[in-house]
Design an enzyme around this catalytic site. Structure first.
Site, mmCIF file in Angstrom:
data_model
loop_
_atom_site.group_PDB
_atom_site.id
_atom_site.type_symbol
_atom_site.label_atom_id
_atom_site.label_comp_id
_atom_site.label_asym_id
_atom_site.label_seq_id
_atom_site.Cartn_x
_atom_site.Cartn_y
_atom_site.Cartn_z
ATOM 1 N N GLN A 142 0.773 -1.253 -0.039
ATOM 2 C CA GLN A 142 0.015 -0.029 -0.010
ATOM 3 C C GLN A 142 0.804 1.355 0.029
ATOM 4 O O GLN A 142 0.485 2.460 0.427
ATOM 5 C CB GLN A 142 -1.002 -0.004 1.340
ATOM 6 C CG GLN A 142 -2.231 -0.818 0.960
ATOM 7 C CD GLN A 142 -2.985 -0.604 -0.137
ATOM 8 O OE1 GLN A 142 -3.162 0.699 -0.386
ATOM 9 N NE2 GLN A 142 -3.513 -1.530 -0.673
ATOM 10 N N SER A 143 2.004 1.256 -0.668
ATOM 11 C CA SER A 143 3.049 2.239 -0.611
ATOM 12 C C SER A 143 2.263 3.509 -1.308
ATOM 13 O O SER A 143 2.009 3.529 -2.327
ATOM 14 C CB SER A 143 4.279 1.900 -1.187
ATOM 15 O OG SER A 143 5.015 3.112 -1.572
ATOM 16 N N ASN A 144 2.294 4.694 -0.575
ATOM 17 C CA ASN A 144 1.978 6.014 -1.101
ATOM 18 C C ASN A 144 2.828 6.596 -1.925
ATOM 19 O O ASN A 144 2.621 6.890 -3.137
ATOM 20 C CB ASN A 144 1.654 7.105 -0.153
ATOM 21 C CG ASN A 144 0.612 6.726 0.641
ATOM 22 O OD1 ASN A 144 -0.472 6.401 0.418
ATOM 23 N ND2 ASN A 144 0.793 6.392 2.244
#
Ligand code: PLP
Length: 338
Positions: free
Chosen positions: A69-71
């Site tokens: 879920q890396s921004n």
């Protein structure tokens, strides 16, 4: 400073009056969650400098890495696609991931995705990205590798410039922030803010609230990448050759302040009190903090603003909202909204 102009800047600074009344301090929030939509959040400020370098080198493919879920990965994919470049992301997973949140957006915007385990990520992410780069190079691409969170020398310039933006806004608003607080996950945001604070003698207290690892780990990183940023600041005409050597010799880990007590049960894992805090702030100020970064950091602020806390000596506090909203949706089905 020379960089790509992609983000919506300057981001606005809002006074949070109800939160201020509650804690007896003046709390302001800088809305870096509103730097864009697809590339919203703090990473775009670093990418404006890093991708400018990639283009100058003639690269046509951006490779980076992060959690599922890396921004940062999502912002990198958005920038690459916007500029007509290819993007490839190395994502850390523990099980086969549902198509949601940031990962969904990575796929939607056309990134090539490669998965790895936690152990592979921890021990070999640099090697794996290099391997990916070599394979794309063999197909004729010219790759540019961006390390985790874009927390490397050129990326530090993003929040160095943001600190100068804050000081300009202080002058317009007729306020002085004595303390600046931000969430820390790879260290580059805190490093840039504090580097500008030191070099320009702004005299602020700049604090990173760790969402993983510990203070000593981030102090080392911040000192190292700040040193790496010095030649870039020289090339930008920001500092002299003499200042490069002066700061390279004097920057040390203890120049960078972190609170390490709010990691909770681990990276991207939430305790009930953190979720309750996110719900409370959503209802108090109509501002949504994310569970991975800003929720933990502002929960830490609330704790440290109490009697005997480490923020009691501050009067005007600026929290930088670094984004992360997309990371809230994957946990919405189990979120305690009532
Ligand atoms: C990456 C990130 C941070 C942390 O910034 P670093 O420079 O990696 O320490 C904070 N908030 C959000 C929403 C992020 O995506």
């Amino acid at each position: 400073m020379k960089k790509l102009a992609l983000a919506n800047l300057p981001t606005k600074i809002q006074h949070f009056s109800r939160w201020s009344d509650e804690c007896g301090k003046q709390i302001y929030v800088k809305r870096d969650d509103q730097t864009g939509s697809e590339w919203s959040g703090n990473k775009i400020r670093k990418l404006e400098f890093a991708v400018d370098e990639a283009l100058a080198q003639g690269c046509n493919l951006l490779i980076t890495c992060g959690g599922i879920q890396s921004n940062h990965c999502r912002a990198t994919v958005a920038v690459a696609t916007h500029l007509g470049l290819k993007s490839a992301v190395l994502l850390r997973i523990s099980e086969y991931p549902p198509l949601e949140g940031n990962y969904f957006l990575d796929r939607l915007m056309g990134a090539d995705v490669r998965f790895c385990t936690r152990e592979e990520y921890r021990d070999h992410r640099g090697d794996i990205m290099q391997e990916m780069a070599d394979a794309y190079a063999a197909q004729g691409y010219k790759p540019y590798i961006i390390p985790e969170g874009a927390s490397f020398g050129v990326g530090v310039l993003g929040y160095y410039a943001a600190m100068k933006e804050i000081v300009e806004q202080e002058q317009e608003m007729g306020i002085r922030f004595d303390t600046v607080v931000v969430a820390t996950g790879s260290g580059g945001t805190l490093a840039g803010l504090q580097l500008a604070n030191l070099i320009h003698g702004y005299g602020k207290r700049v604090i990173g609230v760790c969402v993983c690892d510990d203070a000593a780990y981030f102090q080392d990183i911040a000192a190292r990448i700040s040193c790496e940023a010095l030649p870039y600041l020289f090339n930008q005409g920001e500092i002299s050759e003499h200042e490069v050597s002066k700061w390279a010799a004097s920057l040390k880990p203890s120049d960078f302040e972190f609170f390490e007590e709010y990691v909770g049960i681990g990276y991207a894992l939430s305790r009930p009190e953190e979720l309750e805090h996110i719900r409370r702030m959503a209802r108090l100020e109509a501002t949504v903090f994310d569970p991975v970064y800003t929720g933990k950091a502002t929960y830490g602020m609330v704790c440290e603003l109490r009697e005997g806390g480490r923020l009691r000596s501050s009067e005007n506090i600026l929290f930088i909202h670094t984004g992360g909203l997309f990371g809230l949706f994957p946990i919405s089905r189990t979120f305690p909204v009532d």
